[in-house]
Design an enzyme around this catalytic site. Structure first.
Site, mmCIF file in Angstrom:
data_model
loop_
_atom_site.group_PDB
_atom_site.id
_atom_site.type_symbol
_atom_site.label_atom_id
_atom_site.label_comp_id
_atom_site.label_asym_id
_atom_site.label_seq_id
_atom_site.Cartn_x
_atom_site.Cartn_y
_atom_site.Cartn_z
ATOM 1 N N ARG A 11 0.846 -1.200 0.000
ATOM 2 C CA ARG A 11 0.000 0.000 0.000
ATOM 3 C C ARG A 11 0.879 1.247 0.000
ATOM 4 N NH1 ARG A 11 1.555 1.684 4.166
ATOM 5 N NH2 ARG A 11 0.430 3.624 3.830
ATOM 6 N N GLY A 12 0.195 2.410 -0.153
ATOM 7 C CA GLY A 12 0.947 3.660 -0.290
ATOM 8 C C GLY A 12 1.129 3.913 -1.782
ATOM 9 N N ALA A 13 0.847 5.156 -2.204
ATOM 10 C CA ALA A 13 0.794 5.447 -3.643
ATOM 11 C C ALA A 13 2.059 5.042 -4.414
ATOM 12 C CB ALA A 13 0.470 6.927 -3.842
ATOM 13 N N LYS A 56 -5.172 9.964 2.574
ATOM 14 C CA LYS A 56 -5.937 9.112 3.487
ATOM 15 C C LYS A 56 -7.039 9.889 4.204
ATOM 16 C CE LYS A 56 -5.694 5.594 3.983
ATOM 17 N NZ LYS A 56 -6.630 4.750 3.207
ATOM 18 N N ARG A 111 -7.020 -0.285 -7.392
ATOM 19 C CA ARG A 111 -7.348 0.729 -6.373
ATOM 20 C C ARG A 111 -7.489 2.062 -7.116
ATOM 21 N NH1 ARG A 111 -4.322 1.177 -0.919
ATOM 22 N NH2 ARG A 111 -6.366 1.985 -0.328
ATOM 23 N N ASP A 140 -2.073 10.773 -2.495
ATOM 24 C CA ASP A 140 -2.403 9.679 -3.423
ATOM 25 C C ASP A 140 -2.664 10.182 -4.828
ATOM 26 O OD1 ASP A 140 -3.182 8.595 -0.573
ATOM 27 O OD2 ASP A 140 -2.711 6.916 -1.888
ATOM 28 N N GLN A 148 -2.937 2.511 9.934
ATOM 29 C CA GLN A 148 -1.599 2.568 9.318
ATOM 30 C C GLN A 148 -0.630 3.384 10.175
ATOM 31 O OE1 GLN A 148 -4.470 2.985 7.642
ATOM 32 N NE2 GLN A 148 -4.315 2.396 5.497
HETATM 33 O O1 MRU Z 1 -4.881 3.132 1.802
HETATM 34 P P1 MRU Z 1 -3.408 3.340 1.863
HETATM 35 O O2 MRU Z 1 -2.787 2.816 3.103
HETATM 36 O O3 MRU Z 1 -2.719 2.857 0.604
HETATM 37 O O4 MRU Z 1 -3.242 4.924 1.885
HETATM 38 C C1 MRU Z 1 -1.951 5.462 1.857
HETATM 39 C C2 MRU Z 1 -1.941 6.921 2.014
HETATM 40 O O5 MRU Z 1 -2.967 7.567 2.047
HETATM 41 C C3 MRU Z 1 -0.629 7.605 2.038
HETATM 42 O O6 MRU Z 1 -0.689 8.750 2.842
HETATM 43 C C4 MRU Z 1 -0.267 8.017 0.609
HETATM 44 O O7 MRU Z 1 -0.268 6.931 -0.262
HETATM 45 C C5 MRU Z 1 1.037 8.710 0.531
HETATM 46 S S1 MRU Z 1 2.321 7.581 0.823
HETATM 47 C C6 MRU Z 1 3.637 7.595 0.540
#
Ligand code: MRU
Length: 327
Positions: free
Chosen positions: A14-16, A216, A57, A205, A164
């Site tokens: 996870r994470g963009a 998030k 996603r 994201d 998270q």
């Molecule tokens: O649903 P997730 O855990 O994938 O959401 C992640 C986030 O919202 C992070 O803040 C975002 O991807 C930036 S990460 C480097």
């Protein structure tokens, strides 16, 4: 390929930036069994695989952008065998991976200048090595400032519903030796009111052309609270998270996830082993992201430098430079 797709869908990856990189390798895995087919059939299959990742996603642009890039490299190559196309795709996935690693380093360097010795920093969700291909976005900045010898105290939102912040951010900061205090999401405004926070740092994201930023769920509320307390609110994200085709945040698709994420506190294993916190049958709305309007964002830290408002201009300039570099 299914394993990568499922891992992204279930948030094991996870994470963009991390899902952008994983998606690119997932595309390679998805097409490798068709390496002995004619080029046209290979490209046809590539399109289907890329489409699956694009839809996995919806909010983070990195995933569809990686899938687009993988497809474009294959289609634009003029290669006359699927075997060669497969090698080109693997090279492109590695390139995306390396670019994200380098972006983390550069963002950390640029962003650390915004953090002063003695600062209290509030952050949301997880934006470190577990969400990216390197040191992180917002967390990379914090860790870099700490490594430069600045004394920093981080307040990490637990980040309901999937925690998270509590599970990952606190772990990463403790491992890096950064002073960190976990707070409930609902305590953030109070912590600001008590004067403990000098800057809010979050990841992103998807960032629209005008600077509106999806991140998030809970980020938008933080930005409003920061604005009310006159605390600078910074977004840290690589240019791969910018979607220049979207004029504003209005067009950002917001992922809505399963009700069980809200009604069951995660246990050590799957949600099924967790603790139910609401009556069976309770109605739930669970958007996973929200959009912070650009006017609440003091600056956007990218690998190309710190972008200031008006973001239409600064984003346009940086995306033009990125495009020129790539061509
Ligand atoms: O649903 P997730 O855990 O994938 O959401 C992640 C986030 O919202 C992070 O803040 C975002 O991807 C930036 S990460 C480097």
């Amino acid at each position: 390929m299914d394993a990568v797709w499922n891992a992204i869908r279930a948030l094991s990856i996870r994470g963009a930036p991390a899902i952008g990189v994983a998606g690119a390798y997932g595309v390679v895995l998805g097409v490798q069994a068709t390496r002995d087919r004619p080029v046209a059939a290979f490209l046809d299959h590539l399109h289907k695989v890329a489409d699956r990742f694009r839809a996995c996603r919806p909010t983070a642009v990195n995933l569809p952008a990686s899938a687009d890039r993988m497809e474009a490299v294959a289609r634009g190559s003029g290669a006359d065998s699927a075997e060669i196309l497969l090698s080109l795709l693997l090279l492109e996935a590695r390139k995306i991976h390396e670019e994200e690693q380098a972006a983390c380093k550069a963002m950390a360097r640029h962003g650390a200048k915004l953090i002063e010795n003695g600062h209290g920093v509030l952050t949301h969700c997880n934006t470190g090595g577990l969400a990216t291909a390197g040191k992180g976005t917002a967390l990379g900045v914090v860790i870099e400032a700490h490594e430069q010898g600045k004394r920093i105290h981080v307040y990490a939102d637990e980040t309901r519903p999937l925690l998270q912040g509590a599970r990952l951010t606190v772990l990463e900061l403790m491992r890096a030796g950064v002073d960190v205090t976990l707070i409930c999401d609902s305590a953030a405004a109070r912590v600001m009111h008590e004067g403990r926070v000098n800057a809010v740092l979050v990841g992103a994201d998807r960032i629209a052309a005008n600077g509106d930023t999806a991140n998030k769920i809970g980020t938008q509320g933080l930005a409003l609270a920061a604005h009310a307390h006159d605390i600078p609110f910074y977004v840290v994200a690589p240019t791969s998270t910018i979607d220049p085709d979207l004029e504003s945040g209005q067009g950002i698709p917001i992922e809505v996830r399963a009700p069980e994420e809200v009604t069951v506190l995660p246990g050590t294993g799957s949600g099924k082993n967790g603790i139910r916190t609401a009556p069976e049958g309770a109605q739930v709305y669970n958007p996973a992201f929200d959009v912070t309007p650009w006017r609440y964002i003091r600056a956007i830290v990218t690998e190309k430098g710190v972008l200031q408002p008006p973001f239409e201009d600064s984003i346009c300039g940086v995306m033009r430079a990125r495009h020129e570099e790539a061509t």
